[in-house]
Write a protein that holds these residues in place. Structure first.
Motif, mmCIF file in Angstrom:
data_model
loop_
_atom_site.group_PDB
_atom_site.id
_atom_site.type_symbol
_atom_site.label_atom_id
_atom_site.label_comp_id
_atom_site.label_asym_id
_atom_site.label_seq_id
_atom_site.Cartn_x
_atom_site.Cartn_y
_atom_site.Cartn_z
ATOM 1 N N ALA A 55 1.009 -1.421 0.463
ATOM 2 C CA ALA A 55 0.444 -0.139 0.157
ATOM 3 C C ALA A 55 1.231 1.612 0.338
ATOM 4 C CB ALA A 55 -0.804 -0.336 1.121
ATOM 5 N N GLY A 56 1.790 1.077 -0.147
ATOM 6 C CA GLY A 56 3.030 2.495 0.268
ATOM 7 C C GLY A 56 3.211 2.805 2.060
ATOM 8 N N ASP A 57 2.602 2.588 2.855
ATOM 9 C CA ASP A 57 2.364 3.016 3.752
ATOM 10 C C ASP A 57 3.376 2.797 4.434
ATOM 11 O OD1 ASP A 57 1.940 3.905 6.338
ATOM 12 O OD2 ASP A 57 -0.346 3.190 6.108
ATOM 13 N N ALA A 58 4.415 3.294 4.252
ATOM 14 C CA ALA A 58 6.110 3.165 5.399
ATOM 15 C C ALA A 58 5.929 3.166 6.340
ATOM 16 C CB ALA A 58 6.934 3.774 4.213
ATOM 17 N N GLU A 59 5.370 3.698 7.242
ATOM 18 C CA GLU A 59 4.512 4.428 8.693
ATOM 19 C C GLU A 59 4.426 3.430 9.165
ATOM 20 O OE1 GLU A 59 3.744 8.225 9.826
ATOM 21 O OE2 GLU A 59 5.218 9.338 8.537
ATOM 22 N N ALA A 60 3.336 2.413 8.620
ATOM 23 C CA ALA A 60 2.205 1.906 9.454
ATOM 24 C C ALA A 60 3.268 0.285 9.358
ATOM 25 C CB ALA A 60 0.815 1.453 8.496
ATOM 26 N N ALA A 61 4.253 0.404 8.576
ATOM 27 C CA ALA A 61 4.889 -0.959 8.487
ATOM 28 C C ALA A 61 5.878 -0.815 9.438
ATOM 29 C CB ALA A 61 5.607 -1.174 6.841
ATOM 30 N N THR A 62 6.896 0.785 9.696
ATOM 31 C CA THR A 62 7.534 0.627 10.647
ATOM 32 C C THR A 62 6.293 -0.244 12.293
ATOM 33 O OG1 THR A 62 7.924 2.786 10.361
ATOM 34 C CG2 THR A 62 9.166 1.918 9.287
ATOM 35 N N GLU A 63 5.667 -0.732 11.923
ATOM 36 C CA GLU A 63 4.788 -0.372 13.213
ATOM 37 C C GLU A 63 5.296 -1.352 13.899
ATOM 38 O OE1 GLU A 63 4.152 1.885 15.794
ATOM 39 O OE2 GLU A 63 5.290 3.518 14.656
ATOM 40 N N LEU A 64 5.452 -2.047 12.434
ATOM 41 C CA LEU A 64 5.920 -3.453 13.297
ATOM 42 C C LEU A 64 6.894 -3.920 13.524
ATOM 43 C CD1 LEU A 64 2.477 -4.836 10.272
ATOM 44 C CD2 LEU A 64 2.764 -4.980 12.759
ATOM 45 N N LEU A 65 7.701 -3.080 13.428
ATOM 46 C CA LEU A 65 8.804 -3.438 13.584
ATOM 47 C C LEU A 65 9.301 -2.893 15.157
ATOM 48 C CD1 LEU A 65 11.099 -1.825 10.352
ATOM 49 C CD2 LEU A 65 10.511 -4.333 10.746
ATOM 50 N N VAL A 66 10.433 -3.170 15.707
ATOM 51 C CA VAL A 66 10.651 -3.234 17.129
ATOM 52 C C VAL A 66 11.168 -1.427 17.298
ATOM 53 C CG1 VAL A 66 11.620 -5.494 17.605
ATOM 54 C CG2 VAL A 66 13.304 -3.825 17.111
ATOM 55 N N PRO A 67 10.740 -1.030 17.771
ATOM 56 C CA PRO A 67 11.034 0.473 18.244
ATOM 57 C C PRO A 67 12.669 0.747 17.987
ATOM 58 C CG PRO A 67 10.183 -0.786 19.710
ATOM 59 C CD PRO A 67 10.161 -1.210 19.185
ATOM 60 N N ALA A 68 13.795 0.157 18.081
ATOM 61 C CA ALA A 68 15.024 0.683 17.500
ATOM 62 C C ALA A 68 15.335 0.029 16.382
ATOM 63 C CB ALA A 68 15.710 -0.582 18.516
ATOM 64 N N ASN A 69 14.736 0.470 15.592
ATOM 65 C CA ASN A 69 14.715 -0.447 14.488
ATOM 66 C C ASN A 69 13.562 0.576 13.238
ATOM 67 O OD1 ASN A 69 16.502 -2.292 14.440
ATOM 68 N ND2 ASN A 69 15.171 -3.886 14.216
ATOM 69 N N ARG A 70 12.695 1.206 14.130
ATOM 70 C CA ARG A 70 11.943 1.942 12.568
ATOM 71 C C ARG A 70 12.275 3.393 12.449
ATOM 72 N NH1 ARG A 70 7.489 1.567 17.442
ATOM 73 N NH2 ARG A 70 6.761 -0.912 17.253
ATOM 74 N N ASP A 71 13.073 4.419 13.070
ATOM 75 C CA ASP A 71 13.902 5.270 12.712
ATOM 76 C C ASP A 71 14.568 5.127 11.070
ATOM 77 O OD1 ASP A 71 11.849 6.193 14.342
ATOM 78 O OD2 ASP A 71 14.197 7.026 15.427
ATOM 79 N N THR A 72 14.984 4.128 11.441
ATOM 80 C CA THR A 72 16.226 3.519 10.549
ATOM 81 C C THR A 72 15.682 2.850 9.314
ATOM 82 O OG1 THR A 72 18.047 3.571 11.499
ATOM 83 C CG2 THR A 72 18.114 1.822 9.664
ATOM 84 N N GLN A 73 14.473 2.208 9.280
ATOM 85 C CA GLN A 73 14.019 1.473 8.287
ATOM 86 C C GLN A 73 13.325 2.045 7.429
ATOM 87 O OE1 GLN A 73 14.881 -1.582 7.823
ATOM 88 N NE2 GLN A 73 14.509 -2.016 6.311
ATOM 89 N N LEU A 74 12.514 3.328 8.744
ATOM 90 C CA LEU A 74 11.496 4.382 8.228
ATOM 91 C C LEU A 74 12.342 5.095 6.662
ATOM 92 C CD1 LEU A 74 8.541 5.983 7.567
ATOM 93 C CD2 LEU A 74 9.519 6.734 9.508
ATOM 94 N N LYS A 75 13.184 5.662 7.152
ATOM 95 C CA LYS A 75 14.257 6.173 6.495
ATOM 96 C C LYS A 75 15.057 5.654 4.622
ATOM 97 C CE LYS A 75 16.965 9.146 9.398
ATOM 98 N NZ LYS A 75 18.036 9.190 10.686
ATOM 99 N N LEU A 76 15.362 4.079 4.921
ATOM 100 C CA LEU A 76 15.023 3.326 3.838
ATOM 101 C C LEU A 76 14.110 3.288 3.287
ATOM 102 C CD1 LEU A 76 17.152 0.273 5.309
ATOM 103 C CD2 LEU A 76 18.144 2.283 3.923
ATOM 104 N N TYR A 77 12.574 2.895 3.728
ATOM 105 C CA TYR A 77 11.879 2.885 3.374
ATOM 106 C C TYR A 77 11.372 4.078 2.326
ATOM 107 C CZ TYR A 77 10.779 -1.324 5.579
ATOM 108 O OH TYR A 77 11.096 -2.672 5.951
ATOM 109 N N GLU A 78 11.700 5.303 2.540
ATOM 110 C CA GLU A 78 10.825 6.750 2.371
ATOM 111 C C GLU A 78 12.171 6.838 0.686
ATOM 112 O OE1 GLU A 78 12.101 9.808 5.470
ATOM 113 O OE2 GLU A 78 9.663 9.392 6.030
#
Length: 134
Positions: A55-78
């Motif tokens: 769906a292209g919803d990077a923020e919703a996807a990162t909510e399913l990751l452990v908190p320590a990895n969310r910021d980095t993964q969100l930047k990659l998705y962006e």
């Protein structure tokens, strides 16, 4: 020197990963897991993760990751932009490797490269599972 390092690493892993049914705190937060039930639950989480990427919803996807990895993964998705929508199409189905408190490990193949990857879920003391690595 290498031998000492290997032994030290193994000791750290054994301490960091309690056996099924054991607790780090002495409480009964960590119960023995039914692998089939856990597998079913984690496949729902993974399907939700893949659906949010499609769906292209990077923020919703990162909510399913452990908190320590969310910021980095969100930047990659962006950085990937709309390409995140096609990521799950390149992945095989998950293959269960093991379930052991507080981790569950799966394998998947990247169809475009043929590379094998592991996906690790982490179970928090409240029972919630999140994707730790992939």
């Amino acid at each position: 020197m290498l031998r000492e390092l290997t032994i030290t690493t193994l000791a750290v892993l054994l301490i960091a990963c309690p056996a099924v049914g054991q607790s780090n705190s002495g409480g009964d937060d960590w119960k023995a897991l039914n692998a089939e039930l856990v597998d079913s639950e984690l496949r729902v989480i993974w399907a939700t993760f893949c659906a949010t990427l499609r769906a292209g919803d990077a923020e919703a996807a990162t909510e399913l990751l452990v908190p320590a990895n969310r910021d980095t993964q969100l930047k990659l998705y962006e950085l990937l932009g709309d390409h995140i929508k096609t990521l799950p199409d390149n992945w095989s189905d998950l293959t269960l490797i093991e379930v052991s408190n507080p981790f569950a490990k799966y394998a998947l193949t990247d169809k475009s490269s043929g590379l094998l990857h592991t996906v690790t879920f982490l179970r928090y003391p409240d029972g919630k599972w999140l994707i730790q690595s992939m």
